[in-house]
Design a protein around this motif. Structure first.
Motif, PDB file in Angstrom:
ATOM      1  N   GLY A  46       0.775  -1.232   0.000  1.00  0.00           N
ATOM      2  CA  GLY A  46       0.000   0.000   0.000  1.00  0.00           C
ATOM      3  C   GLY A  46       0.804   1.279   0.000  1.00  0.00           C
ATOM      4  O   GLY A  46       1.937   1.332  -0.482  1.00  0.00           O
ATOM      5  N   VAL A  47       0.213   2.330   0.568  1.00  0.00           N
ATOM      6  CA  VAL A  47       0.733   3.694   0.471  1.00  0.00           C
ATOM      7  C   VAL A  47       1.997   3.887   1.320  1.00  0.00           C
ATOM      8  O   VAL A  47       1.966   3.708   2.532  1.00  0.00           O
ATOM      9  CB  VAL A  47      -0.334   4.717   0.932  1.00  0.00           C
ATOM     10  CG1 VAL A  47       0.185   6.143   0.756  1.00  0.00           C
ATOM     11  CG2 VAL A  47      -1.642   4.531   0.176  1.00  0.00           C
ATOM     12  N   THR A 200      -4.065   2.164   3.002  1.00  0.00           N
ATOM     13  CA  THR A 200      -4.796   2.831   1.923  1.00  0.00           C
ATOM     14  C   THR A 200      -4.677   4.347   1.969  1.00  0.00           C
ATOM     15  O   THR A 200      -5.075   5.025   1.039  1.00  0.00           O
ATOM     16  CB  THR A 200      -6.284   2.429   1.961  1.00  0.00           C
ATOM     17  OG1 THR A 200      -6.775   2.623   3.310  1.00  0.00           O
ATOM     18  CG2 THR A 200      -6.476   0.981   1.571  1.00  0.00           C
ATOM     19  N   GLN A 201      -4.102   4.860   3.075  1.00  0.00           N
ATOM     20  CA  GLN A 201      -3.893   6.311   3.160  1.00  0.00           C
ATOM     21  C   GLN A 201      -2.794   6.624   4.165  1.00  0.00           C
ATOM     22  O   GLN A 201      -2.731   6.026   5.234  1.00  0.00           O
ATOM     23  CB  GLN A 201      -5.177   7.026   3.589  1.00  0.00           C
ATOM     24  CG  GLN A 201      -5.063   8.554   3.599  1.00  0.00           C
ATOM     25  CD  GLN A 201      -6.380   9.203   3.986  1.00  0.00           C
ATOM     26  OE1 GLN A 201      -7.406   8.965   3.373  1.00  0.00           O
ATOM     27  NE2 GLN A 201      -6.365  10.020   5.018  1.00  0.00           N
ATOM     28  N   SER A 202      -1.926   7.559   3.798  1.00  0.00           N
ATOM     29  CA  SER A 202      -0.869   8.039   4.698  1.00  0.00           C
ATOM     30  C   SER A 202      -0.462   9.428   4.241  1.00  0.00           C
ATOM     31  O   SER A 202      -0.390   9.697   3.038  1.00  0.00           O
ATOM     32  CB  SER A 202       0.337   7.092   4.661  1.00  0.00           C
ATOM     33  OG  SER A 202       1.356   7.549   5.538  1.00  0.00           O
ATOM     34  N   ALA A 203      -0.212  10.320   5.192  1.00  0.00           N
ATOM     35  CA  ALA A 203       0.155  11.708   4.888  1.00  0.00           C
ATOM     36  C   ALA A 203      -0.881  12.368   3.975  1.00  0.00           C
ATOM     37  O   ALA A 203      -0.552  13.200   3.133  1.00  0.00           O
ATOM     38  CB  ALA A 203       1.548  11.779   4.258  1.00  0.00           C
ATOM     39  N   GLY A 204      -2.148  11.960   4.140  1.00  0.00           N
ATOM     40  CA  GLY A 204      -3.229  12.538   3.350  1.00  0.00           C
ATOM     41  C   GLY A 204      -3.290  12.035   1.918  1.00  0.00           C
ATOM     42  O   GLY A 204      -4.107  12.499   1.128  1.00  0.00           O
ATOM     43  N   ASP A 208      -4.949   5.504  -4.744  1.00  0.00           N
ATOM     44  CA  ASP A 208      -5.120   5.801  -6.176  1.00  0.00           C
ATOM     45  C   ASP A 208      -4.134   6.856  -6.698  1.00  0.00           C
ATOM     46  O   ASP A 208      -4.018   7.070  -7.899  1.00  0.00           O
ATOM     47  CB  ASP A 208      -6.565   6.211  -6.484  1.00  0.00           C
ATOM     48  CG  ASP A 208      -7.024   7.427  -5.681  1.00  0.00           C
ATOM     49  OD1 ASP A 208      -6.202   8.007  -4.936  1.00  0.00           O
ATOM     50  OD2 ASP A 208      -8.210   7.790  -5.786  1.00  0.00           O
ATOM     51  N   ARG A 209      -3.414   7.515  -5.793  1.00  0.00           N
ATOM     52  CA  ARG A 209      -2.409   8.505  -6.213  1.00  0.00           C
ATOM     53  C   ARG A 209      -0.996   7.912  -6.249  1.00  0.00           C
ATOM     54  O   ARG A 209      -0.049   8.601  -6.628  1.00  0.00           O
ATOM     55  CB  ARG A 209      -2.421   9.713  -5.265  1.00  0.00           C
ATOM     56  CG  ARG A 209      -3.707  10.494  -5.314  1.00  0.00           C
ATOM     57  CD  ARG A 209      -3.606  11.790  -4.534  1.00  0.00           C
ATOM     58  NE  ARG A 209      -2.764  12.782  -5.205  1.00  0.00           N
ATOM     59  CZ  ARG A 209      -2.630  14.038  -4.783  1.00  0.00           C
ATOM     60  NH1 ARG A 209      -3.287  14.446  -3.711  1.00  0.00           N
ATOM     61  NH2 ARG A 209      -1.861  14.887  -5.424  1.00  0.00           N
ATOM     62  N   CYS A 210      -0.877   6.641  -5.838  1.00  0.00           N
ATOM     63  CA  CYS A 210       0.448   6.028  -5.722  1.00  0.00           C
ATOM     64  C   CYS A 210       0.975   5.486  -7.049  1.00  0.00           C
ATOM     65  O   CYS A 210       0.203   5.030  -7.890  1.00  0.00           O
ATOM     66  CB  CYS A 210       0.416   4.893  -4.702  1.00  0.00           C
ATOM     67  SG  CYS A 210       0.182   5.483  -3.013  1.00  0.00           S
TER      68      CYS A 210
END
Length: 304
Positions: A46-47, A200-204, A208-210
Motif C-alpha cells: 500500500g501507500v 490505503t492512506q498516509s500523509a493525506g 489511487d495517487r500512488c
C-alpha cells in the motif's frame, strides 16, 4: 544526480521493507536524499509516501497524520508475530464467532485505547529493537501506550469454523493493526491473528495517487516525475495555514521572531505549530506562538 523536491506516493509491494523501497527509489531517481513517512512490515502493501530532497525536512510532520488501513483478521489462530508470517502458538478449530458479535465488539476499540507493542516490532527497549530480542527467543516487558482509533468498521465477513473479518481502520500514528486484531479476538475470547494488511492512506495521500516502481521509472525516463510530486507543505493539511504580512516578510525569510500582528489569521494563543506562507503562497516554514515572548517564533525555516 537528480534534484527532485516533494512527496512521492509509492505503492509498496509485498516482500520489501520500507528501507528496501527507499533504496530502490534512490537508484531509480539517482538521488540520495530520500526519507519515508512511516514503516510498513515486509508483508504489508500500500501507500508509502517518500519525501525527496528538501521535503525530507517535513517527514516528522507528515508522520503525525492519521493513517488508514484495510485489514483481514482471522479467528481461531494465534501466532508469535501476531500475523500469518509467524509460528502458530494457539489454535481453536471451531470458534463459533458470528458477524454480530464482531460488530458489537469493535465499538470498544473506537477512540483512545491502550496498546502493548508486539515483540516483533521496531520499538526500542534498552537500546535494542524488540524484533531483535524476539529473534533471540526473548520476551521482555513492554509499556502499553495510548493510540487513537478514529474510525473502525466491518467491511466483510467470511463465516466458517475459523471466520475471517475484513476491517477498515483510520488511526493515529504508532497504532499496530496486528495488535488490534489480537486484542479484538481476546475481547471475544478466541485466538486471532492478522491475515492481510494494506495501507490505503498516509500523509493525506490515498492508494489511487500512488505510483508503482515501473511507473516511477517510466516517468523518470520521460522527464515527467516532478509533476506527480506533491509539495510537502501542502500535504501537511493537519497544520493550520497562516500568511505573513508583507511588511514583515523579509524578517520571516530571515528566520526572525515576528510580532503577533504580522501573521494572518492571528496565531496569538495558538497552542500548536503552523505553516507560514508569503502573500504569494511561497512556503516560509513551520512557526509557533511563544506565549512567554509574546511573539511568533520559527521552528523550521525553509526559504533562504
Amino acid at each position: 544526480m537528480n534534484d527532485f523536491d516533494g512527496v512521492l506516493p509509492v505503492r509498496k509491494p509485498a516482500g520489501m521493507t520500507s528501507h528496501d523501497v527507499v533504496s530502490k527509489c534512490r537508484r531509480l531517481l539517482q538521488m540520495k536524499r530520500i526519507g519515508h513517512t512511516g514503516t510498513l512490515d515486509p508483508s504489508v502493501t500500500g501507500v508509502l509516501p517518500l519525501c525527496l530532497g528538501r521535503a525530507t525536512r517535513m517527514v516528522e510532520y507528515l508522520q503525525e497524520m492519521p493513517k488508514e488501513y484495510r485489514a483481514v483478521l482471522k479467528f481461531g489462530i494465534a501466532t508469535d508475530t501476531e500475523d500469518l508470517t509467524g509460528t502458530v502458538i494457539e489454535e481453536m478449530p471451531k470458534t463459533g464467532i458470528t458477524e454480530m458479535q464482531v460488530r458489537e465488539a469493535i465499538n470498544d476499540f473506537i477512540g483512545p485505547i491502550m496498546q502493548t507493542p508486539p515483540m516483533y516490532s521496531a520499538v526500542k527497549v534498552d537500546g535494542k529493537r524488540l524484533y531483535e530480542l524476539a529473534r533471540e527467543g526473548k520476551t521482555v516487558e513492554r509499556k502499553a501506550r495510548e493510540v487513537v482509533i478514529h474510525e473502525l468498521e466491518v467491511t466483510g465477513f467470511a463465516a466458517g469454523d475459523q471466520p475471517e473479518v475484513s476491517l477498515r481502520v483510520l488511526c493515529s500514528k504508532g497504532t499496530y493493526i496486528r495488535t488490534l486484531c489480537v486484542d479484538l479476538g481476546a475481547k471475544l475470547g478466541v485466538p486471532s491473528t492478522m491475515a492481510r494488511l494494506e495501507r490505503t492512506q498516509s500523509a493525506g495521500l490515498s492508494l489511487d495517487r500512488c505510483l508503482t516502481f515501473e511507473e516511477i521509472a517510466e516517468r523518470v525516463e520521460a522527464g515527467t516525475l516532478q509533476e506527480m510530486l506533491i509539495r510537502a507543505d501542502k500535504a501537511a493539511l493537519h497544520m493550520p495555514e497562516h500568511t505573513v504580512d508583507e511588511r514583515k516578510m523579509i524578517n520571516a525569510l530571515q528566520g526572525q521572531k515576528l510580532p503577533a500582528w504580522a501573521v494572518l489569521p492571528s496565531a496569538e494563543g495558538l497552542d500548536r505549530e503552523f505553516r507560514l506562507y508569503t502573500p504569494d503562497d511561497r512556503f516560509i516554514g513551520i512557526y509557533r506562538w511563544d506565549e512567554e515572548a509574546g511573539k511568533v517564533v520559527p521552528v523550521k525555516v525553509f526559504l533562504p
